[in-house]
Design an enzyme around this catalytic site. Structure first.
Site, short mmCIF file in Angstrom:
data_model
loop_
_atom_site.label_atom_id
_atom_site.label_comp_id
_atom_site.label_asym_id
_atom_site.label_seq_id
_atom_site.Cartn_x
_atom_site.Cartn_y
_atom_site.Cartn_z
N SER A 61 97.14 36.72 0.10
CA SER A 61 97.05 36.05 1.40
C SER A 61 95.69 35.43 1.74
O SER A 61 94.64 35.89 1.29
CB SER A 61 97.41 37.05 2.50
OG SER A 61 96.63 38.21 2.39
N GLN A 63 92.77 35.32 3.94
CA GLN A 63 92.29 36.48 4.67
C GLN A 63 90.77 36.45 4.80
O GLN A 63 90.08 35.64 4.19
CB GLN A 63 92.70 37.76 3.93
CG GLN A 63 92.25 37.79 2.47
CD GLN A 63 92.69 39.05 1.74
OE1 GLN A 63 91.87 39.90 1.43
NE2 GLN A 63 93.99 39.19 1.48
N HIS A 65 87.49 39.61 5.90
CA HIS A 65 87.26 41.01 6.22
C HIS A 65 86.24 41.10 7.35
O HIS A 65 85.24 40.39 7.35
CB HIS A 65 86.75 41.76 4.98
CG HIS A 65 87.69 41.63 3.81
ND1 HIS A 65 88.99 42.06 3.86
CD2 HIS A 65 87.52 41.08 2.59
CE1 HIS A 65 89.58 41.79 2.71
NE2 HIS A 65 88.72 41.19 1.92
N LYS A 88 84.29 45.51 4.86
CA LYS A 88 84.83 45.43 3.50
C LYS A 88 84.25 44.26 2.71
O LYS A 88 84.98 43.38 2.26
CB LYS A 88 86.36 45.31 3.58
CG LYS A 88 87.06 45.52 2.23
CD LYS A 88 88.55 45.20 2.36
CE LYS A 88 89.22 45.26 1.01
NZ LYS A 88 90.57 44.73 1.03
N GLU A 90 83.25 42.45 -0.53
CA GLU A 90 83.85 42.71 -1.85
C GLU A 90 83.39 41.68 -2.87
O GLU A 90 82.97 40.57 -2.52
CB GLU A 90 85.38 42.71 -1.75
CG GLU A 90 86.01 41.38 -1.40
CD GLU A 90 87.51 41.48 -1.18
OE1 GLU A 90 88.03 42.58 -0.92
OE2 GLU A 90 88.17 40.43 -1.24
N HIS A 229 89.09 33.62 2.40
CA HIS A 229 89.36 33.53 0.97
C HIS A 229 90.81 33.88 0.66
O HIS A 229 91.52 34.46 1.49
CB HIS A 229 88.42 34.47 0.17
CG HIS A 229 88.61 35.93 0.49
ND1 HIS A 229 88.07 36.51 1.61
CD2 HIS A 229 89.29 36.91 -0.16
CE1 HIS A 229 88.40 37.79 1.64
NE2 HIS A 229 89.14 38.07 0.59
N ARG A 248 94.67 38.82 8.11
CA ARG A 248 95.42 37.81 7.35
C ARG A 248 95.95 36.71 8.26
O ARG A 248 96.22 36.94 9.43
CB ARG A 248 96.63 38.46 6.66
CG ARG A 248 96.27 39.49 5.62
CD ARG A 248 97.54 40.05 4.97
NE ARG A 248 97.17 41.07 3.99
CZ ARG A 248 96.95 42.33 4.31
NH1 ARG A 248 97.08 42.74 5.56
NH2 ARG A 248 96.61 43.20 3.37
N LYS A 254 103.02 39.95 5.18
CA LYS A 254 102.44 41.06 5.94
C LYS A 254 102.02 40.61 7.34
O LYS A 254 102.07 39.44 7.68
CB LYS A 254 101.21 41.61 5.19
CG LYS A 254 101.54 42.28 3.87
CD LYS A 254 100.29 42.81 3.22
CE LYS A 254 100.60 43.50 1.89
NZ LYS A 254 99.38 43.90 1.18
#
Length: 301
Positions: A61, A63, A65, A88, A90, A229, A248, A254
């Site tokens: 998806s 999204q 963070h 988050k 990453e 991203h 998201r 979701k």
């Protein structure tokens, strides 16, 4: 996805039956010294990172963070959608040729799509599109504000309207492709691929706003807080702060939270080449490379 870590949603299991603990999280809680004094004190006796191997065949998806402050707020308000209070950041390191969307494209690329993809312009509206075209690169704050308006208009467009526009666009590009025309001015190949995976999804239009980043094996992408991203294809290892907080807005069945996403994003445009994170050769061992992002939670060797 293969998760290795102690996050409650995917706590690694211990297979050694000589050990009373059943999960890595329980074992660390009983043996906190294993983390080393510095990590134990900084991260309250918890493993600060989560390590994953991802094999992406269908796009993941659109999204971003949240930062720590927003993560705590979202977790308090909607714990069923935001399962912990941590940020988050990453990093993804490609194992095979890897494709993802990451960060906003340079404005001139977005403007070019607004001029060649009438269906996109219809969704954003003439006023917002012209504001972005006039924003000019000399005023970064003006550019970011105009970009925010355009992207928010797109993401909040009414379902029936955007599905109609998307169908028109897909039909037009399919026809051009059949006639052997070059559809790169409309990012045609990627649009048709994403639409075949997520028909009628607003996320299909984000390819006109976000950079397409291609990584070769060993190249990395770092995603700080609020960086939009989506991973599209390929295998990678991924390391992140120990969190499962994802906001998201498309390419997903979701829970989506368009308002939060549009509010929180970093609307600073940058070329796709700037999204590739460099690895540094270790001064101690020439066969080791360090990926050291600007966060305290992890470094990858």
């Amino acid at each position: 996805q293969l998760w290795m870590g102690a996050h409650p949603r995917g706590d690694a299991l211990i297979r050694d039956n000589r050990i009373p603990q059943k999960t890595l999280g329980q074992w660390i809680a009983d043996n906190p010294a294993c983390l080393g004094a510095k990590v134990k004190d900084t991260f309250q006796g918890r493993l600060p990172f989560l390590f994953k191997v991802l094999s992406v065949n269908t796009a993941l998806s659109i999204q971003a963070h949240p930062n720590k402050e927003l993560a705590a707020k979202l977790h308090a308000q909607f714990p069923e959608h935001y399962p912990d209070a941590n940020h988050k950041p990453e990093m993804a390191i490609a194992l095979t040729p890897f494709e993802g969307l990451c960060g906003f494209r340079p404005v001139e690329e977005i403007v070019s799509f607004l001029q060649t993809v009438p269906e996109l312009r219809a969704l954003i509206g003439e006023v917002a599109a012209e504001q972005l075209e006039r924003s000019g690169s000399d005023d970064p704050r003006g550019v970011s504000a105009a970009l925010r308006v355009c992207f928010t208009r797109l993401m909040k467009s009414e379902k029936k309207f955007f599905v109609d526009q998307l169908n028109m666009l897909v039909k037009r590009i399919s026809q051009e492709a059949t006639e052997g025309k070059d559809t790169s001015g409309s990012n045609g190949d990627l649009l048709l691929r994403l639409h075949s995976q997520y028909p009628g999804d607003i996320g299909c239009f984000t390819i006109y706003f976000l950079n397409l980043v291609r990584l070769e094996p060993g190249e990395a992408m770092f995603l700080g807080a609020n960086e939009p991203h989506a991973y599209l294809h390929g295998d990678c290892v991924e390391c992140m702060a120990c969190s499962d907080n994802t906001v998201r807005a498309g390419l997903t069945p979701k829970f989506i939270d368009v308002l939060t996403l549009c509010e929180m994003l970093n609307y600073t445009p940058a070329p796709s080449s700037s999204k590739i994170f460099p690895a540094a050769q270790s001064p101690l061992d020439p066969s080791v490379y360090l990926y050291d992002p600007p966060v305290p939670d992890f470094t990858i060797m």
